[in-house]
Design an enzyme around this catalytic site. Structure first.
Site, PDB file in Angstrom:
ATOM      1  N   SER A  92       0.811  -1.221   0.000  1.00 50.03           N
ATOM      2  CA  SER A  92       0.000   0.000   0.000  1.00 50.03           C
ATOM      3  C   SER A  92       0.843   1.269   0.000  1.00 50.03           C
ATOM      4  O   SER A  92       0.301   2.378  -0.075  1.00 50.03           O
ATOM      5  CB  SER A  92      -0.906   0.018   1.236  1.00 50.03           C
ATOM      6  OG  SER A  92      -0.157   0.189   2.419  1.00 50.03           O
ATOM      7  N   THR A 246      -2.409   3.064   3.107  1.00 52.03           N
ATOM      8  CA  THR A 246      -1.651   4.305   3.274  1.00 52.03           C
ATOM      9  C   THR A 246      -1.075   4.238   4.664  1.00 52.03           C
ATOM     10  O   THR A 246      -1.530   3.464   5.486  1.00 52.03           O
ATOM     11  CB  THR A 246      -2.642   5.502   3.202  1.00 52.03           C
ATOM     12  OG1 THR A 246      -3.173   5.580   1.893  1.00 52.03           O
ATOM     13  CG2 THR A 246      -1.991   6.833   3.552  1.00 52.03           C
ATOM     14  N   THR A 264       1.650   7.183   0.611  1.00 43.69           N
ATOM     15  CA  THR A 264       0.801   6.128   0.045  1.00 43.69           C
ATOM     16  C   THR A 264       1.177   5.796  -1.396  1.00 43.69           C
ATOM     17  O   THR A 264       1.789   6.610  -2.097  1.00 43.69           O
ATOM     18  CB  THR A 264      -0.676   6.586   0.054  1.00 43.69           C
ATOM     19  OG1 THR A 264      -1.523   5.486  -0.280  1.00 43.69           O
ATOM     20  CG2 THR A 264      -0.933   7.699  -0.948  1.00 43.69           C
ATOM     21  N   ARG A 274      -3.947   9.865 -11.341  1.00 41.46           N
ATOM     22  CA  ARG A 274      -4.898  10.109 -10.246  1.00 41.46           C
ATOM     23  C   ARG A 274      -4.128  10.411  -8.955  1.00 41.46           C
ATOM     24  O   ARG A 274      -3.202   9.706  -8.586  1.00 41.46           O
ATOM     25  CB  ARG A 274      -5.788   8.881 -10.058  1.00 41.46           C
ATOM     26  CG  ARG A 274      -6.791   9.004  -8.878  1.00 41.46           C
ATOM     27  CD  ARG A 274      -6.246   8.429  -7.597  1.00 41.46           C
ATOM     28  NE  ARG A 274      -7.247   8.366  -6.537  1.00 41.46           N
ATOM     29  CZ  ARG A 274      -6.968   8.084  -5.271  1.00 41.46           C
ATOM     30  NH1 ARG A 274      -5.736   7.839  -4.902  1.00 41.46           N
ATOM     31  NH2 ARG A 274      -7.912   8.046  -4.381  1.00 41.46           N
ATOM     32  N   THR A 297      -6.603   7.821   6.238  1.00 43.65           N
ATOM     33  CA  THR A 297      -6.431   6.744   5.257  1.00 43.65           C
ATOM     34  C   THR A 297      -7.839   6.339   4.815  1.00 43.65           C
ATOM     35  O   THR A 297      -8.771   6.419   5.607  1.00 43.65           O
ATOM     36  CB  THR A 297      -5.705   5.516   5.847  1.00 43.65           C
ATOM     37  OG1 THR A 297      -6.465   4.985   6.926  1.00 43.65           O
ATOM     38  CG2 THR A 297      -4.320   5.873   6.338  1.00 43.65           C
ATOM     39  N   GLY A 298      -7.974   5.911   3.599  1.00 45.91           N
ATOM     40  CA  GLY A 298      -9.295   5.493   3.119  1.00 45.91           C
ATOM     41  C   GLY A 298      -9.629   6.152   1.797  1.00 45.91           C
ATOM     42  O   GLY A 298      -8.736   6.488   1.017  1.00 45.91           O
TER      43      GLY A 298
END
Ligand code: ASP
Length: 418
Positions: A92, A246, A264, A274, A297-298
């Site tokens: 990640s 992340t 991340t 992106r 994070t998410g």
């Protein structure tokens, strides 16, 4: 900052009302049961303190020792997040991060140094492993705050970071497996926020046997691609549930100095170019030396729209305790979808919050991901531990992009969930 208990109460209520965060379809949530977690009582300070995402656990003890020895708070944060960046098995972050849809690893990071009130960020960086350190170098070696893409890579090389291939053999093979499995799907719109988005139609319930065949097929392909036996099921899982991941770390020193950092590889299999929330100052990370620090994070797209980390720090400035401050940011995400649980199921968010007095909180939108694992975070304030994040909503999110439903009977018996 001295705020009385009465001010906390008053400001929390007023803050919630002012933010207009009434959430349709959301009844009593577990927040109330856990209110008080991480709260230092007035006058009681817990310094020094480190809070970070779960994947930082192995690196926090050593970083805490550095902090006790007087190391700078940002350098301590970097010491934590560099661990996962260097680890080829953490897919990640950094080396071994899962690539974009074209098979290229692109990394994002940002940091804020409280004592000098400086910030640095890099987005969409290829071929440089320790983007956390590059984000610090941006404010250290330039007059800018953010560099992206090729320019950021060239800057990193200019200040001495080595160019290296970040795509490990294993990540490349997982990407190949994903390409095969999703050859008829991609990340193009309409996205969840598009008015024309519709949830996947009711599909005939897939037979457990069909699923078993599909998983077995993927596992065989993973073996054909040369993925080691012990990682084959993990690879299958990443293809079926493209992961996010992340690391954020916020640090408070004995002197009361604070810093925050987030790094991340972003959303797995994203569109090239992106950039998510992680390198956005105020979304993925925000630190104000007078108030506190927060990180995320998410689901990056959702966090950018509520400027999550900044919202949380500003809520604390107005008197909210860390947990309420972060819950308010989560409620803004819920409000952006008018409480539509069908859409909200496709996103998740975890916030890590550290106030200047050492009070902390870890909160999440859902209890955990579809796999049933709860969201956890790491704290060290003299004792290293892992804690479960307090969720706003009961239940587990599905990960994005949508994936077919796996029959319960198969889930129960399969090593698939490991
Ligand atoms: N927030 C990251 C991003 O959107 C991903 C993650 O935290 O899992 O890029």
């Amino acid at each position: 900052m001295t705020v009385s208990r009465r001010d906390f109460m008053k400001n929390s209520v007023l803050g919630a009302v002012a933010a207009g965060v009434g959430v349709p379809g959301m009844d009593a949530h577990p927040q109330a049961e856990n209110a008080g977690r991480g709260h230092a009582s007035e006058g009681d300070t817990r310094r020094p303190t480190i809070i970070c995402a779960h994947n930082g656990y192995a690196y926090v003890e050593a970083a805490y020792a550095s902090l006790k020895n007087g190391a700078d708070t940002l350098d301590v944060g970097i010491q934590v997040v560099k661990g996962p960046e260097d680890d080829p098995n953490d897919d990640s972050v950094g080396l071994g991060g899962l690539p974009n849809e074209e098979g290229v690893v692109e990394l994002d990071a940002c940091c804020m140094h409280g004592p000098t009130r400086r910030a640095g960020a890099v987005g969409g960086v290829r071929n440089i492993k320790n983007v956390s350190m590059v984000s610090k170098a941006v404010f250290h070696n330039t007059g800018h705050v953010m560099l992206v893409g090729e320019g950021a890579e060239r800057f990193a090389v200019a200040v001495g970071f080595p160019r290296e291939n970040l795509l490990t053999d294993r990540s490349r093979k997982i990407w190949l497996l994903w390409k095969e499995f999703n050859s008829d799907r991609d990340w193009w719109g309409p996205g969840i926020a598009d008015p024309s988005w519709r949830p996947p139609g009711e599909q005939p319930k897939p037979q457990a046997e069909l699923w078993r065949d599909r998983i077995e097929h993927l596992r065989h392909r993973a073996a054909d691609l040369g993925i080691e036996p012990e990682f084959q099921m993990a690879a299958v899982r990443r293809v079926l549930f493209p992961p996010t991941g992340t690391i954020h770390c916020s640090v408070l020193s004995e002197k009361g100095e604070m810093s925050g950092i987030t790094t991340t590889s972003g959303l797995a299999f994203k569109l090239p170019g992106r950039v998510g929330d992680s390198p956005i100052i105020g979304a993925g990370c925000y630190t104000d030396q007078d108030v506190g620090s927060a990180g995320a994070t998410g689901s990056g797209e959702e966090n950018i729209k509520v400027a999550g980390a900044h919202t949380i720090v500003e809520n604390m400035r107005r008197g909210m305790v860390p947990q309420d401050a972060a819950m308010d940011a989560l409620k803004r995400i819920v409000r952006n979808y008018n409480g539509d649980m069908t859409r909200l199921r496709y996103m998740d968010m975890t916030y890590y919050v550290l106030r200047k007095d050492g009070t902390y909180a870890g909160v999440s939108l859902w209890e955990g991901y579809s796999s049933g694992h709860p969201h956890t975070f790491v704290v060290h304030d003299g004792r290293l531990r892992s804690e479960t994040a307090t969720p706003l909503l009961k239940g587990f999110s599905q990960e994005w992009p949508p994936h077919p439903t796996v029959p319960e009977e198969l889930k129960k018996n399969s090593e698939y969930l490991k």
